[in-house]
Design an enzyme around this catalytic site. Structure first.
Site, PDB file in Angstrom:
ATOM      1  CG  HIS A  42      -1.922   0.980   1.390  1.00 48.50           C
ATOM      2  ND1 HIS A  42      -1.669   2.287   1.749  1.00 48.50           N
ATOM      3  CD2 HIS A  42      -3.269   0.897   1.238  1.00 48.50           C
ATOM      4  CE1 HIS A  42      -2.809   2.952   1.797  1.00 48.50           C
ATOM      5  NE2 HIS A  42      -3.796   2.137   1.488  1.00 48.50           N
ATOM      6  CD  GLN A  80      -6.773  -4.415   3.966  1.00 46.71           C
ATOM      7  OE1 GLN A  80      -7.771  -5.095   4.209  1.00 46.71           O
ATOM      8  NE2 GLN A  80      -6.849  -3.110   3.739  1.00 46.71           N
ATOM      9  CB  CYS A 128      -3.665   3.568  -1.476  1.00 46.66           C
ATOM     10  SG  CYS A 128      -4.819   4.908  -1.194  1.00 46.66           S
ATOM     11  CG  ASP A 171       0.515  -2.399   6.080  1.00 51.58           C
ATOM     12  OD1 ASP A 171      -0.417  -2.467   6.893  1.00 51.58           O
ATOM     13  OD2 ASP A 171       0.422  -1.808   4.989  1.00 51.58           O
TER      14      ASP A 171
END
Lengths: 140, 404
Positions: B119, B199, B362, B196
């Site tokens: 992202h 999600q 994104c 990250d």
């Protein structure tokens, strides 16, 4: 109702792709990008005495963006920078819902876009890119 | 605890207020669960005060609620200590925190490794760091179906690699990263690993101890919690080694005219008044999520994802982004239909009461990899059901009729 956006007239306008293509040896070229959706418009112009003699465009974008570019392809030849800026302002005012002239008959097709603020940029991107292309030609 | 989508849906007030809504944009924002809403409301009504400052009872109640939220997050992540939980404004803020604080210690020629599936929030901060510190960015390539190509790990992670920053799961393809393989190679070259998790956290409790990474970032609003709050988990020694990012109240040990000493983590990284009620809401959301019947819920969302994948597979002109094997992916399904721009498809779907996202999500480097400008993305949550998928499929057929 979102479906109102896609009346046959605007679908046909987009499909017409009037004026799409590239110019050989343009006086000015500009590329416009939409940060929201990644749509990309490229505009080529040739000028004659400060007026648009010819233009062509390449749109990788949504139907609204392609339809706006096609309207430009039909009507923008002959405009100078001030007239083009005026048309761009009238389109923005049309989308904003304020009273405005509709300089080109096809622009009435964009009235349902008023209710969808996130799509206003789709319609304006070709106009902004043409303004930038004209500017680049005049600075060249 | 037995799971049904209808029962789960009943825990989400917005969905009760919009019974005709087919909400399939959960990768962008999950709906707020009632546990979080109740916790935020109760906190603001009964315990609102600034934290870590006051000595009166109300302030102490606010302190207790805020620190309890930290413990609830730690429990969801299986963190060794609540002190490893830093509240931030969201995933983006968490990654930027590391990019600045960890990046302070990097020099020209040091390397940071990303993947092509990231992202923008895990791309741009590192490009900005490159401009500030002269570090080199190396990019892990992808397999044709959008998974990180693990066969290229050894050549990409050189001895100059100081940090690997990768997604736990792609917000476009849903592809789940094999973190164990990446962590092993990163360890071998002495690099830290930032994950990250934006999600992943909403799909079940995360075990940071088992993952072996050093930092884990995620947002509250994707995990059925409030907006405006997120988390940076950091392994104790990894956080302790970082200088502060933002300066201000709350993060200091002592301030004199000449100098400032800093508080230990997590307060070192929480300058200013934190998002208190939002943190309390997030803690409540995760506390509720932690005890849900995840095996049943995973089976349910996988069934729905398969129904969707099967449904679009027969549509003419389909381009499917991501692995088709549901074992390698979350229920995030991105695709294109030839001749129909994603925004136009989404607009027509809105007319059918279907909320899905269209665009580059994104993730423009990933879009470039697939050779597309954007995609339609349907991202599923356990409150979705067959009717949501069928409404989406019917709407797509309508879009093809109108625009194809």
């Amino acid at each position: 109702m979102s479906d109102d956006l896609y009346q046959q007239a605007i679908v046909d306008l987009a499909r017409s792709a009037d004026g799409a293509g590239r110019l050989e040896a343009p006086d000015g070229t500009a590329q416009g990008d939409s940060p929201l959706c990644g749509d990309r418009v490229r505009m080529d112009v040739k000028l004659d005495g400060g007026r648009i003699l010819a233009l062509a465009y390449d749109v990788k974008g949504c139907l609204l963006c392609r339809a706006a570019a096609a309207a430009i392809g039909r009507h923008a030849a002959g405009l100078d920078a001030a007239q083009l800026a005026a048309v761009r302002s009238e389109v923005a005012a049309l989308l904003a819902g304020t009273e405005a002239e509709q300089p080109w008959p096809e622009l009435g097709n964009f009235l349902p876009v008023r209710a969808h603020r996130n799509r206003h940029g789709c319609v304006l991107l070709p106009f902004d890119t043409l303004v930038a292309a004209l500017d680049s030609a005049q600075r060249a | 605890m037995s799971f049904t989508a209808a029962k789960w849906r009943g825990h989400f007030p917005l969905l009760a207020a919009h019974r005709d809504l087919h909400y399939l944009d959960n990768a962008a924002t999950g709906q707020l669960c009632e546990a979080a809403l109740d916790a935020v409301t109760s906190h603001e009504l009964l315990h609102r005060a600034n934290v870590l400052r006051g000595t009166y009872r109300l302030a102490e109640q606010a302190d207790a609620a805020y620190e309890n939220a930290r413990r609830q997050v730690a429990a969801y992540l299986n963190a060794a200590s609540a002190d490893e939980v830093v509240f931030t404004a969201g995933t983006t803020a968490s990654i930027n925190l590391v990019a600045h604080a960890f990046g302070e210690g990097l020099n020209a020629g040091d390397e940071v490794v990303l993947s092509l599936a990231e992202h923008h929030s895990n791309f741009v901060p590192w490009q900005m760091l490159r401009e500030r510190r002269g570090v080199l960015l190396r990019i892990l390539p992808l397999t044709a179906d959008g998974r990180i190509d693990l066969s290229r790990l050894a050549e990409t992670l050189t001895p100059r690699c100081r940090l690997v920053a990768v997604t736990h799961a792609s917000n476009v393809t849903g592809a789940v990263t094999d973190l164990a393989a990446i962590v092993a190679v990163a360890r071998a070259v002495g690099a830290r690993v930032l994950v990250d998790g934006a999600q992943a956290v909403q799909h079940g409790p995360v075990d940071v101890a088992a993952l072996g990474a050093d930092f884990y970032a995620f947002s509250g609003h994707k995990a059925y919690g409030p907006t405006g709050v997120g988390v940076l988990w950091g392994r104790g020694e990894a956080l302790a080694a970082l200088p502060p990012f933002l300066g201000g109240g709350g993060m200091i040990g002592r301030v004199t005219v000449e100098e400032t000493t800093y508080a230990p983590p997590p307060r070192r990284f929480e300058a200013g008044t934190p998002p208190i009620a939002q943190a309390v809401g997030l803690g409540a959301a995760l506390d509720w999520l932690r005890v849900q019947p995840w095996a049943d819920m995973h089976a349910h969302t996988a069934r729905l994802a398969q129904r969707l994948i099967d449904g679009i597979a027969v549509l003419p002109g389909l381009t499917f982004l991501g692995p088709r094997d549901l074992k390698q992916r979350l229920p995030i399904v991105s695709f294109n239909l030839e001749g129909i721009h994603p925004h136009d498809a989404c607009q027509v779907l809105d007319g059918h009461g279907v909320a899905v996202r269209g665009g580059h999500h994104c993730a423009q480097p990933l879009m470039d990899f697939f050779g597309v400008q954007g995609a339609v993305r349907a991202s599923l949550a356990p409150y979705n059901d067959e009717a949501d998928i069928d409404a989406l499929l019917a709407g797509l057929k309508d879009a093809m009729r109108k625009l194809g």
